[in-house]
Design an enzyme around this catalytic site. Structure first.
Site, PDB file in Angstrom:
ATOM      1  N   GLU A   1       0.854  -1.198   0.000  1.00 34.78           N
ATOM      2  CA  GLU A   1       0.000   0.000   0.000  1.00 34.78           C
ATOM      3  C   GLU A   1       0.888   1.245   0.000  1.00 34.78           C
ATOM      4  OE1 GLU A   1      -3.879   1.615   2.509  1.00 34.78           O
ATOM      5  OE2 GLU A   1      -2.305   0.535   3.577  1.00 34.78           O
TER       6      GLU A   1
ATOM      7  N   LYS B   1     -10.346   0.599  -2.118  1.00 32.99           N
ATOM      8  CA  LYS B   1     -10.386   0.246  -0.701  1.00 32.99           C
ATOM      9  C   LYS B   1     -11.742   0.569  -0.076  1.00 32.99           C
ATOM     10  CE  LYS B   1      -7.553   0.879   3.484  1.00 32.99           C
ATOM     11  NZ  LYS B   1      -6.363   1.578   4.027  1.00 32.99           N
TER      12      LYS B   1
ATOM     13  N   CYS C   1      -4.957  -3.506   3.253  1.00 39.51           N
ATOM     14  CA  CYS C   1      -4.630  -3.136   4.629  1.00 39.51           C
ATOM     15  C   CYS C   1      -5.766  -3.327   5.642  1.00 39.51           C
ATOM     16  CB  CYS C   1      -4.101  -1.706   4.646  1.00 39.51           C
ATOM     17  SG  CYS C   1      -3.137  -1.305   6.138  1.00 39.51           S
TER      18      CYS C   1
END
Length: 275
Positions: free
Chosen positions: A40, A118, A161
């Protein structure tokens, strides 16, 4: 299939980050890999500057051209863990000063770029040098649309993440056929030390898939420290390789027969009572 997870200490200098990535990709290709996963914030570790970068069309176009050329020329798939996108998948521009945090996948067979935005944003308090993180100040969450792509016959699920803490996403990726799920990340040192390996291993075991966590490492400025320890877990929860806390390349062989072995001996997904 042989894959490579590239662990980095990315900074605010876009050009320097790109140079390091290209060097490490060339190293990985020498090892005969098919799939390369980057962490990321790989090209820019600075939330406040993401909108500015996303608006620089010449830089964005140059980056996409470079990555596409690398992928096609070298014959490898490249997963860019996350990169700021000014536009949504439908072409509309993200309002205000925010961006989408997009995981991008470059194919060696075409100019098409697969994309996952995301979903879960890191708005938390952490006992470290930063203290409070609020990604929603800089990032607009993506659509609830889990993405699985075909990488030379291997079904790869995409996540980023903080997504790791939401098991329902990973169960949905598996229901869509994922055999390997990638987790490019910038896990903080504090949260990483406490939860990184536990969460990754749990997601692998409970879903009977391969999970690879590709993390940032080291200090990004004076206060921000990430955990590193990029790792791959098998469907049985075995550690197939793990890095320490320095930039490095992790190489792992993915044998999908292991998935069927696990499902045959312990068909937990068939035993589910709540769906």
């Amino acid at each position: 299939m042989k894959i490579c997870a590239i662990q980095l200490t990315s900074g605010p200098d876009f050009a320097a980050n790109l140079d390091e990535v290209q060097r490490r990709i060339l190293d990985a290709v020498q090892e005969g890999v098919t799939l390369i996963i980057l962490p990321e914030n790989v090209f820019l570790f600075n939330g406040k500057a993401m909108r500015e970068l996303s608006e620089q069309e010449s830089i964005q176009e140059s980056l996409f051209t470079t990555l596409n050329k690398l992928s096609v020329t070298l014959g490898v798939w490249i997963v860019v863990g996350s990169h700021p996108s000014l536009k949504r998948p439908d072409g509309s521009v993200v309002a205000g000063s925010r961006v989408r945090q997009s995981c991008l996948v470059f194919s060696p067979f075409s100019s098409e770029c697969f994309r996952y935005d995301k979903i879960h944003l890191f708005d938390v308090n952490v006992a470290d040098g930063v203290g409070q993180y609020k990604e929603s100040d800089f990032i607009e969450p993506g659509e609830l649309n889990p993405i699985v792509i075909d990488v030379d016959g291997l079904k790869v699920g995409l996540s980023i993440c903080y997504d790791l803490r939401f098991p329902e996403l990973y169960r949905e990726l598996v229901s869509k056929g994922a055999e390997l799920i990638v987790v490019p990340a910038a896990f903080t040192y504090v949260t990483g030390k406490a939860h990184w390996n536990t969460l990754l291993r749990a997601r692998a075991i409970e879903n009977q898939v391969f999970i690879v966590g590709v993390n940032q490492c080291g200090f990004h400025g004076k206060n921000r420290q990430t955990y590193g320890h990029s790792v791959c877990y098998s469907p049985w929860g075995e550690d197939l390789g793990q890095l320490a806390d320095e930039p490095d390349n992790l190489y792992v062989n993915i044998d999908t027969d292991r998935i069927q072995e696990c499902k045959s001996s312990m068909p937990v997904l068939e035993h589910r009572r709540l769906t």
